[in-house]
Design an enzyme around this catalytic site. Sequence first.
Site, mmCIF file in Angstrom:
data_model
loop_
_atom_site.group_PDB
_atom_site.id
_atom_site.type_symbol
_atom_site.label_atom_id
_atom_site.label_comp_id
_atom_site.label_asym_id
_atom_site.label_seq_id
_atom_site.Cartn_x
_atom_site.Cartn_y
_atom_site.Cartn_z
ATOM 1 C CB VAL A 131 -0.949 0.002 1.225
ATOM 2 C CG1 VAL A 131 -1.611 1.373 1.398
ATOM 3 C CG2 VAL A 131 -2.020 -1.077 1.065
ATOM 4 C CD GLU A 132 2.591 3.538 3.903
ATOM 5 O OE1 GLU A 132 2.904 4.556 3.263
ATOM 6 O OE2 GLU A 132 1.825 3.559 4.877
ATOM 7 C CB THR A 133 6.474 2.327 -1.627
ATOM 8 O OG1 THR A 133 6.901 1.064 -1.076
ATOM 9 C CG2 THR A 133 6.613 3.417 -0.594
ATOM 10 C CE1 TYR A 174 -1.470 3.074 4.582
ATOM 11 C CE2 TYR A 174 -1.986 2.328 6.799
ATOM 12 C CZ TYR A 174 -1.103 2.417 5.741
ATOM 13 O OH TYR A 174 0.140 1.849 5.841
#
Length: 337
Positions: A125-127, A318
């Site tokens: 999800v982050e990168t 998120y």
Amino acid sequence: MFKMPILLIWWLFTLSLVYCVNVAAASLDSDSVDDFVTFMATHHDFNEQELKLLFSQVSRLEKTTKSLKNPAEKRKTWLQYRDIFLDEARISNGVKFWRANEEALEKAEKLYGVPAHIIVGIIGVETRYGKIQGKHRVLDTLATAAFHYPGGNKRRTKLFYDYLVQYLILCREESFDPLSLTGSYAGAMGMVQFMPTPFRNVAVDFDGDGKKDIWENASDAIGSVANYLNDRGWLRTEPVFSRATTSSPVRESLVSTGIKANLDLALLKSEGIEPASLFSGTVTDAALYELEGQAGPEYWIGYRNFSTIGKYNPRIKYMMVVAQLSEEILTRWHSMH
């Protein structure tokens, strides 16, 4: 037909470029910078002249200001937000990332108690597993937020001021060039998108090569995510979340808008709200979440580990995409093994 002279065209073109640059990057407030430099010299033993020279090379970023004012979690509906992260590429690449780093993930799970699929889900999800880490200079973004936070929000201004302090300290500790590190519009860094304070507190040299490298070293990134969640209270034996079934209309007062699991699961059951997934062990603390699905409201139960994901990023959308992506990756992993 009137023809504009070539020199005039060139002058206007050059002027437009200058205007665009000024819109994208303006000067920081000089008084704020001076006060900050004095603070760092007095309280953290930095050289005042060196800091002044450093900040003479720092820009105020309008993109940072705009993005902080209106983040994606606020702009997009749940379905729009979910579709960004729960696509086939992110699921299949998550399995590939797991396979490529299986040893480090097993080690992290044994040491910190955080399951491999949760770690993979967060990095996904982050990168996108390190693919998109952000191209903004971290010092520019943190200084912009610390000295020019949109709306003058005092709590957020103080938060980013502290991040800026911690960033310069970590650069000194790790021998990083403060002007060289890049990250997100908010200053989050590396594959795991750590802010400076978490970096200093929980980033680990997981492969023992003498460096904490969350930018290019997947092992360090994996260990750092697991250490972060463990530090924030991850519970080895508890579930994360479950779809909820309802036998009657849900009372609005039961629906949570925060990250804490502050309801008793027995209370939810007494209201006709049941977890759709079975799990072993006894769980009491829970929270009920309502999201707008394709066919109307959908309900989910988050447990204490779901709340712990919220300490990585305290936005419900998120937390939910991390949990759902992790489950999709786990399901795919099991189908292949």
